[in-house]
Design an enzyme around this catalytic site. Structure first.
Site, short mmCIF file in Angstrom:
data_model
loop_
_atom_site.label_atom_id
_atom_site.label_comp_id
_atom_site.label_asym_id
_atom_site.label_seq_id
_atom_site.Cartn_x
_atom_site.Cartn_y
_atom_site.Cartn_z
N TYR A 1 -39.10 -47.99 -39.26
CA TYR A 1 -39.40 -46.61 -38.86
C TYR A 1 -40.36 -46.00 -39.89
O TYR A 1 -40.05 -45.95 -41.08
CB TYR A 1 -38.09 -45.82 -38.79
CG TYR A 1 -38.25 -44.41 -38.31
CD1 TYR A 1 -38.73 -44.12 -37.04
CD2 TYR A 1 -37.91 -43.34 -39.14
CE1 TYR A 1 -38.87 -42.82 -36.60
CE2 TYR A 1 -38.04 -42.03 -38.70
CZ TYR A 1 -38.51 -41.78 -37.42
OH TYR A 1 -38.65 -40.50 -36.99
N ASP B 1 -29.86 -49.04 -41.54
CA ASP B 1 -30.17 -48.10 -40.46
C ASP B 1 -29.78 -48.80 -39.15
O ASP B 1 -30.44 -49.74 -38.72
CB ASP B 1 -31.66 -47.76 -40.49
CG ASP B 1 -32.04 -46.69 -39.46
OD1 ASP B 1 -31.35 -46.60 -38.42
OD2 ASP B 1 -33.03 -45.97 -39.68
N ARG C 1 -21.98 -24.47 -44.70
CA ARG C 1 -22.83 -25.58 -45.14
C ARG C 1 -22.01 -26.80 -45.53
O ARG C 1 -22.50 -27.93 -45.50
CB ARG C 1 -23.73 -25.12 -46.31
CG ARG C 1 -24.56 -26.25 -46.92
CD ARG C 1 -25.81 -25.78 -47.68
NE ARG C 1 -25.57 -24.57 -48.45
CZ ARG C 1 -24.94 -24.52 -49.64
NH1 ARG C 1 -24.50 -25.63 -50.22
NH2 ARG C 1 -24.77 -23.37 -50.26
N LYS D 1 -30.72 -40.29 -31.28
CA LYS D 1 -31.05 -41.35 -30.35
C LYS D 1 -29.81 -41.70 -29.50
O LYS D 1 -29.38 -40.89 -28.72
CB LYS D 1 -31.60 -42.55 -31.13
CG LYS D 1 -32.64 -42.17 -32.22
CD LYS D 1 -33.90 -41.58 -31.66
CE LYS D 1 -34.84 -40.97 -32.71
NZ LYS D 1 -35.18 -41.79 -33.87
C1 LIG Z 1 -35.67 -41.63 -35.13
C2 LIG Z 1 -35.29 -42.56 -36.22
C3 LIG Z 1 -34.99 -42.08 -37.51
C4 LIG Z 1 -35.12 -40.62 -37.88
O1 LIG Z 1 -34.18 -39.81 -37.24
P1 LIG Z 1 -34.41 -38.25 -36.93
O2 LIG Z 1 -33.16 -37.88 -36.21
O3 LIG Z 1 -35.66 -38.14 -36.11
O4 LIG Z 1 -34.56 -37.56 -38.25
C5 LIG Z 1 -34.59 -42.99 -38.47
N1 LIG Z 1 -34.50 -44.31 -38.20
C6 LIG Z 1 -34.80 -44.81 -36.98
C7 LIG Z 1 -34.70 -46.28 -36.73
C8 LIG Z 1 -35.22 -43.96 -35.95
O5 LIG Z 1 -35.52 -44.46 -34.76
#
Ligand SMILES: *Cc1c(COP(=O)(O)O)cnc(C)c1O
Length: 389
Positions: A110, A182, A57, A207
């Site tokens: 998001y 982000d 972990r 992504k």
């Molecule tokens: C998809 C996304 C997230 C969340 O990520 P996960 O891997 O699905 O938990 C956060 N911020 C943005 C801008 C996203 O597109």
């Protein structure tokens, strides 16, 4: 020493061939337990007085390789890899915040982050003010004595709104507030928020970093005191650690990030320009268009405008008809993979918001989010054109 170019760094960052018998690909360490060699050393490693591994972990050499690579690509001191973007977002937030604290965040971003701050944050006594993040002054105006964190998502999901990262980080620095960005939509290929003054960057590595729609993962990068606080706090106590097999996949994805982003950038830009004049399209949202409200800021802080577009086809019915007609592009949620994905936003990812919240976030009924892939641009354009009818 000359600063290495992004492309070269992407291929080689995180390498430690000596430690792995010269292997070009970092080995996957599935071990959940690592044995100690002697009593003093074991005790020192276990008590964080000496670097090393002892329990799954809390990390393994495959995870470390990914973390070093991402710290290099974002220009950060340290990084922490986790099981998803939301694990990274929640770990960053809960390491910076405690009950009674206040957050300023975009009203359009998001939706799971919106709901996390509103509902989970709310449950733990953390209050969030949602503002128009295209206006840096709105962050300053929302500051309270207990404000501890500015949240930025730029470009934002799904409307690709742009926040002036340098300006908002400067406001935060003066007030002793942490800035978290982000950077999922831009990736470090197009934008490096830490160099613009932000304290932490988070990614949904699900992504573009992974890039092939075959994993979920998240990353925090930035100042080492903040990253280590997230590691020894929320990451340790809530779990949410990344699997070593997944860390390896993300690391493989980052090696081709520059190549993929270059094509995502050029394909999205071409599609945005083409759709701009289409009679059935009411609006095209893309930071690379001169018509974008913060195009000048985007030009200043990004080296490319990314692969994400928002397109308004007017009505929910028109949006549904379009996705039903797609042949090359795929009707699916998520983004950042090699394939072009199209999704009606108001009906899906942003359906959890109330109609009033959607309106405030600028998410209209006919809004489609397009994650432009790396297929041939002519095939993508023809498919969208045909689907528009
Ligand atoms: C998809 C996304 C997230 C969340 O990520 P996960 O891997 O699905 O938990 C956060 N911020 C943005 C801008 C996203 O597109």
């Amino acid at each position: 020493m000359q600063e290495e170019s992004f492309e070269t760094l992407a291929v080689h960052a995180g390498e430690d061939r000596e430690a792995h018998f010269g292997a070009l690909s970092v080995p996957i360490y599935p071990a959940s337990v690592f044995a100690f060699t002697d009593a003093d050393e074991g005790i020192a490693i276990h008590n964080d007085e000496k670097p090393g591994y002892y329990y799954g972990r809390l990390g393994n050499p495959t995870q470390t390789a990914l973390e070093k690579a991402m710290a290099g690509l974002e220009g950060g001191e340290a990084a922490l890899a986790l099981a998803s973007g939301m694990a990274a977002i929640s770990a960053a937030a809960f390491s910076l915040l405690k009950a009674g604290d206040h957050v300023v965040a975009p009203e359009s971003m998001y939706s799971t982050t919106t709901n996390f701050l509103r509902y989970i944050g709310g449950q733990f006594g953390i209050e969030t003010t949602f503002i128009d993040a295209e206006n840096a002054e709105a962050y300053a105006a929302a500051i309270q004595p207990n404000t501890r964190m500015f949240w930025i998502e730029s470009p934002s999901n799904p409307l690709v709104r742009i926040t002036d990262i340098a300006e908002v980080s400067a406001i935060a620095n003066v007030a002793g507030i942490a800035t978290v960005v982000d950077n999922t939509f831009a990736t470090p290929y197009n934008q490096r928020p830490l160099k613009l003054g932000a304290d932490l960057v988070i990614h949904s590595a699900t992504k573009y970093l992974g890039g092939h729609s075959d994993l979920t993962a998240g990353i925090i990068v930035g100042r080492s005191d903040l990253v280590e606080a997230a590691r020894s706090g929320p990451a340790k106590y809530y779990g949410g650690n990344i699997a070593p097999q997944v860390a390896w996949l993300v690391l493989r994805g980052t090696k081709t990030l520059a190549l993929r982003m270059e094509r995502h950038n050029s394909n999205a830009s071409a599609l945005a320009h083409m759709l701009l004049d289409h009679p059935k399209i009411e609006a095209v949202h893309y930071p690379g268009l001169a018509t974008h409200s913060n195009h000048e800021i985007a030009k200043r802080q990004m080296s490319g405008f990314g692969g994400m577009l928002g397109v308004d086809v007017g009505t929910a019915d028109a949006a549904k008809t379009l996705v039903n007609r797609l042949k090359v592009c795929t009707f699916a949620t998520s983004l950042g993979g090699v394939e072009t994905l199209v999704q009606p936003v108001a009906l899906m990812t942003h359906a959890t918001l109330t109609p009033e919240e959607r309106e405030k976030a600028g998410v209209s009924e006919g809004l489609l989010r397009i994650s432009v892939g790396i297929e041939h641009i002519d095939d993508i354009c023809r498919d969208i054109y045909d689907a528009l009818g």
